[in-house]
Design a protein around this motif. Sequence first.
Motif, PDB file in Angstrom:
ATOM      1  N   UNK A  92       0.830  -1.212   0.000  1.00 32.57           N
ATOM      2  CA  UNK A  92       0.000   0.000   0.000  1.00 32.57           C
ATOM      3  C   UNK A  92       0.863   1.260   0.000  1.00 32.57           C
ATOM      4  N   UNK A  93       1.933   1.236   0.767  1.00 36.16           N
ATOM      5  CA  UNK A  93       2.778   2.424   0.910  1.00 36.16           C
ATOM      6  C   UNK A  93       3.684   2.616  -0.302  1.00 36.16           C
ATOM      7  N   UNK A  94       4.366   1.566  -0.703  1.00 39.45           N
ATOM      8  CA  UNK A  94       5.322   1.642  -1.816  1.00 39.45           C
ATOM      9  C   UNK A  94       4.554   1.328  -3.097  1.00 39.45           C
ATOM     10  N   UNK A  99       2.770   7.325  -4.642  1.00 41.80           N
ATOM     11  CA  UNK A  99       3.692   8.219  -5.339  1.00 41.80           C
ATOM     12  C   UNK A  99       2.941   9.357  -6.033  1.00 41.80           C
ATOM     13  N   UNK A 100       1.834   9.021  -6.671  1.00 44.72           N
ATOM     14  CA  UNK A 100       1.120   9.988  -7.502  1.00 44.72           C
ATOM     15  C   UNK A 100       0.097  10.827  -6.750  1.00 44.72           C
ATOM     16  N   UNK A 109       7.360  11.303   3.698  1.00 45.51           N
ATOM     17  CA  UNK A 109       7.803  11.231   2.306  1.00 45.51           C
ATOM     18  C   UNK A 109       7.591  12.564   1.590  1.00 45.51           C
ATOM     19  N   UNK A 110       6.530  13.260   1.923  1.00 45.32           N
ATOM     20  CA  UNK A 110       6.196  14.500   1.220  1.00 45.32           C
ATOM     21  C   UNK A 110       6.972  15.711   1.724  1.00 45.32           C
ATOM     22  N   UNK A 162      12.055   6.421   1.605  1.00 45.00           N
ATOM     23  CA  UNK A 162      13.037   6.718   0.562  1.00 45.00           C
ATOM     24  C   UNK A 162      12.556   6.338  -0.820  1.00 45.00           C
ATOM     25  N   UNK A 163      11.921   5.185  -0.926  1.00 47.01           N
ATOM     26  CA  UNK A 163      11.429   4.725  -2.226  1.00 47.01           C
ATOM     27  C   UNK A 163      10.379   5.666  -2.799  1.00 47.01           C
ATOM     28  N   UNK A 164       9.416   6.064  -1.968  1.00 50.53           N
ATOM     29  CA  UNK A 164       8.365   6.967  -2.454  1.00 50.53           C
ATOM     30  C   UNK A 164       8.961   8.324  -2.812  1.00 50.53           C
ATOM     31  N   UNK A 165       9.836   8.829  -1.951  1.00 47.13           N
ATOM     32  CA  UNK A 165      10.457  10.133  -2.209  1.00 47.13           C
ATOM     33  C   UNK A 165      11.257  10.104  -3.510  1.00 47.13           C
ATOM     34  N   UNK A 166      12.113   9.111  -3.660  1.00 45.59           N
ATOM     35  CA  UNK A 166      12.926   9.025  -4.875  1.00 45.59           C
ATOM     36  C   UNK A 166      12.075   8.797  -6.114  1.00 45.59           C
TER      37      UNK A 166
END
Length: 190
Positions: A92-94, A99-100, A109-110, A162-166
């Motif tokens: 759900x998170x990654x 992301x969108x 993350x934001x 980190x994954x969502x941010x990147x």
Amino acid sequence: MRKSKVEAAETRRRIVEVAAREFRLNGIHATGLADVMTQAGLTQGGFYRHFESKDQLVAEACAEATKDVVDALEVAASHGDGKEGFKAIVDAYVSTAHRDTATGGCPLAAMGSELARADEQTRAAASRAFNDLVDVLAKRASRRQRETARSDAVFALAAMVGAVTLSRIIEDSDVSLAVLRDVKQHLGAM
């Protein structure tokens, strides 16, 4: 005419809700109080009836955004137990949806880089957000010992944020998707 305490509380709640969305979308520094109050359908002059400062609003907005994320992850985890619940949270998170959709996503993350430079009250709210998210993951970590489960959860959350941010930063859509996919794959092996 003075507002009742109930009306004032509802107005304050609406301001916090709008701020949580706007700060995640545009950033803390790029979002002015006038922006928040306009989006809430209010005038800027009324802000100080509800808050002492923008910093107080940021801290409350971070807490509100975290509550929403924790609630959503708890729902995702309820579809599985133990390792399945952990995987459901990671999925759900990654995700491309997270992301969108910055307006409804995780404040870490934001707004992470801005939260790191925020005042003490806001950093305390961000620290509570981190701990709340770690707790959600640790409850479902496959390790039996509490310390090990918490360590796994800290690692997982750091990778997830980190994954969502990147993936939001990277312009190449294939690479952005690969970041999400690769982090999910590695966390799935835990």
